[in-house]
Write an enzyme that holds these catalytic residues in place. Structure first.
Site, PDB file in Angstrom:
ATOM      1  N   ARG A  83       0.870  -1.188   0.000  1.00 50.76           N
ATOM      2  CA  ARG A  83       0.000   0.000   0.000  1.00 50.76           C
ATOM      3  C   ARG A  83       0.899   1.228   0.000  1.00 50.76           C
ATOM      4  O   ARG A  83       2.096   1.121   0.231  1.00 50.76           O
ATOM      5  CB  ARG A  83      -0.913  -0.036   1.228  1.00 50.76           C
ATOM      6  N   ARG A 177     -14.664  -0.286  18.272  1.00 48.64           N
ATOM      7  CA  ARG A 177     -13.420  -0.026  17.527  1.00 48.64           C
ATOM      8  C   ARG A 177     -13.720   0.489  16.119  1.00 48.64           C
ATOM      9  O   ARG A 177     -12.918   1.205  15.526  1.00 48.64           O
ATOM     10  CB  ARG A 177     -12.575  -1.315  17.458  1.00 48.64           C
ATOM     11  N   ARG A 188     -15.670 -12.362  12.109  1.00 41.68           N
ATOM     12  CA  ARG A 188     -14.768 -12.415  13.266  1.00 41.68           C
ATOM     13  C   ARG A 188     -15.468 -13.011  14.474  1.00 41.68           C
ATOM     14  O   ARG A 188     -14.900 -13.831  15.207  1.00 41.68           O
ATOM     15  CB  ARG A 188     -14.245 -11.014  13.590  1.00 41.68           C
ATOM     16  N   ASN A 211      -9.356 -11.081  29.350  1.00 39.80           N
ATOM     17  CA  ASN A 211      -9.195  -9.625  29.277  1.00 39.80           C
ATOM     18  C   ASN A 211     -10.517  -8.945  29.637  1.00 39.80           C
ATOM     19  O   ASN A 211     -11.258  -8.492  28.777  1.00 39.80           O
ATOM     20  CB  ASN A 211      -8.731  -9.214  27.878  1.00 39.80           C
TER      21      ASN A 211
HETATM   22  N1  LIG Z   1     -10.051  -4.791  28.867  1.00 42.37           N
HETATM   23  C1  LIG Z   1     -10.648  -4.046  27.928  1.00 42.37           C
HETATM   24  N2  LIG Z   1     -11.793  -3.377  28.227  1.00 42.37           N
HETATM   25  C2  LIG Z   1     -12.425  -2.644  27.290  1.00 42.37           C
HETATM   26  N3  LIG Z   1     -12.004  -2.489  26.025  1.00 42.37           N
HETATM   27  C3  LIG Z   1     -10.877  -3.130  25.667  1.00 42.37           C
HETATM   28  C4  LIG Z   1     -10.139  -3.942  26.582  1.00 42.37           C
HETATM   29  N4  LIG Z   1      -9.080  -4.443  25.936  1.00 42.37           N
HETATM   30  C5  LIG Z   1      -9.123  -3.983  24.681  1.00 42.37           C
HETATM   31  N5  LIG Z   1     -10.211  -3.185  24.512  1.00 42.37           N
HETATM   32  C6  LIG Z   1     -10.645  -2.507  23.276  1.00 42.37           C
HETATM   33  O1  LIG Z   1     -11.171  -3.530  22.441  1.00 42.37           O
HETATM   34  C7  LIG Z   1     -10.855  -3.257  21.081  1.00 42.37           C
HETATM   35  C8  LIG Z   1     -10.135  -4.474  20.510  1.00 42.37           C
HETATM   36  O2  LIG Z   1      -8.844  -4.555  21.082  1.00 42.37           O
HETATM   37  P1  LIG Z   1      -7.568  -4.879  20.186  1.00 42.37           P
HETATM   38  O3  LIG Z   1      -7.594  -4.049  18.949  1.00 42.37           O
HETATM   39  O4  LIG Z   1      -6.394  -4.770  21.083  1.00 42.37           O
HETATM   40  O5  LIG Z   1      -7.893  -6.402  19.816  1.00 42.37           O
HETATM   41  P2  LIG Z   1      -7.032  -7.449  18.968  1.00 42.37           P
HETATM   42  O6  LIG Z   1      -7.172  -8.750  19.658  1.00 42.37           O
HETATM   43  O7  LIG Z   1      -5.662  -6.942  18.756  1.00 42.37           O
HETATM   44  O8  LIG Z   1      -7.837  -7.475  17.609  1.00 42.37           O
HETATM   45  P3  LIG Z   1      -7.328  -7.872  16.106  1.00 42.37           P
HETATM   46  O9  LIG Z   1      -6.915  -9.314  16.170  1.00 42.37           O
HETATM   47  O10 LIG Z   1      -8.557  -7.660  15.276  1.00 42.37           O
HETATM   48  O11 LIG Z   1      -6.206  -6.950  15.760  1.00 42.37           O
HETATM   49  C9  LIG Z   1     -10.018  -2.002  21.050  1.00 42.37           C
HETATM   50  O12 LIG Z   1     -10.830  -0.917  20.697  1.00 42.37           O
HETATM   51  C10 LIG Z   1      -9.511  -1.868  22.491  1.00 42.37           C
HETATM   52  O13 LIG Z   1      -9.328  -0.522  22.860  1.00 42.37           O
END
Ligand SMILES: Nc1ncnc2c1ncn2[C@@H]1O[C@H](COP(=O)(O)OP(=O)(O)OP(=O)(O)O)[C@@H](O)[C@H]1O
Length: 234
Positions: A83, A177, A188, A211
């Site tokens: 990209r 998000r 997902r 979490n």
């Molecule tokens: N303990 C929590 N309480 C509330 N919101 C949370 C918490 N942990 C993460 N989030 C929020 O949840 C959303 C998803 O988190 P994150 O992007 O870190 O997930 P991920 O597992 O990395 O997802 P992906 O695999 O799609 O990249 C984000 O907007 C984040 O700010």
């Protein structure tokens, strides 16, 4: 600084996302010796897995912020086109299907997948490059990637599964998000329960972290990692 260099979980899990992961036995045998050396050198990989939206990136960002010199992501390979903002060797190693397939056949990849007609993968060299810089290599990786990496018995990665408090809460977080189309979000969520079942199966991970409260989850995450990599001094 936290920088996520296009790990496999950055891929979409859209309806058309038929992911094919292949690591044949010849490949396993070829990389096995190198992996034994990595383990002997105490260069164990840290795998962080969990459904999309479970909070992997959030927890890793906090860890990288707290320990800026200790952890690094490996740079994935892909056959998709770069990209506009993407820099070769930084965001991805951009390559061709032919070259990547040849490298896979030579056993140079720890895991790889086909997604939307493009190949993605983590090469052993990319992992070693992080380790040579003195950092612990972190793979933010999906369930299929974990299954593939676990087929290399000599690798002995340390695996952490991040579990959302519930599917309902996962949906709330993904919607908040606002990064996905409705179809993508549904895909997902559909994949999440299967991933949770895999994550909770004894023997698949060294540690499962729910979490719920972010602070609590982060402390458990960090404590487990510090214990697992005892030579971490900060
Ligand atoms: N303990 C929590 N309480 C509330 N919101 C949370 C918490 N942990 C993460 N989030 C929020 O949840 C959303 C998803 O988190 P994150 O992007 O870190 O997930 P991920 O597992 O990395 O997802 P992906 O695999 O799609 O990249 C984000 O907007 C984040 O700010």
């Amino acid at each position: 600084m936290y920088f996520r260099a296009g790990g496999a979980t950055a891929l979409l899990i859209g309806a058309e996302a038929v992911r094919i992961r292949l690591l044949d036995f010849r490949g396993i045998a070829r990389i096995s010796n190198t992996c034994t050396k990595m383990v002997q050198q105490n260069n164990r990989l840290l795998l962080v897995c969990g459904p999309s939206g479970s909070g992997k990136s959030t927890l890793l960002r906090k860890l990288f912020d707290e320990y800026p010199d200790k952890f690094g992501f490996s740079v994935s390979h892909t056959t998709r086109s770069p990209r506009r903002f993407e820099v070769d060797g930084q965001h991805y190693h951009f390559t061709t299907k032919e070259m990547m397939q040849q490298a896979i056949d030579r056993g140079e990849f720890l895991e790889h997948a086909v997604f939307s007609n493009n190949m993605y993968g983590t090469s052993l060299e990319a992992v070693q490059s992080v380790q040579k810089s003195g950092k612990i290599c972190v793979l933010d990786i999906d369930m299929q990637g974990v299954i593939q990496i676990k087929k290399v018995p000599s690798l002995k990665p340390i695996g952490i599964f991040i579990k959302p408090p519930s599917i309902g809460e996962l949906e709330v977080r993904l919607r908040r998000r606002a990064s996905e189309s409705e179809d993508n979000l549904r895909a997902r969520l559909n994949a999440a329960q299967q991933e949770i079942n895999y994550g909770e199966t004894p023997g698949n991970f060294d540690c499962v972290i729910v979490n719920d409260s972010l602070d609590k989850a982060y402390n458990a995450f960090k404590d487990f990692i510090l214990k697992s990599f005892e030579n971490l001094d900060n």
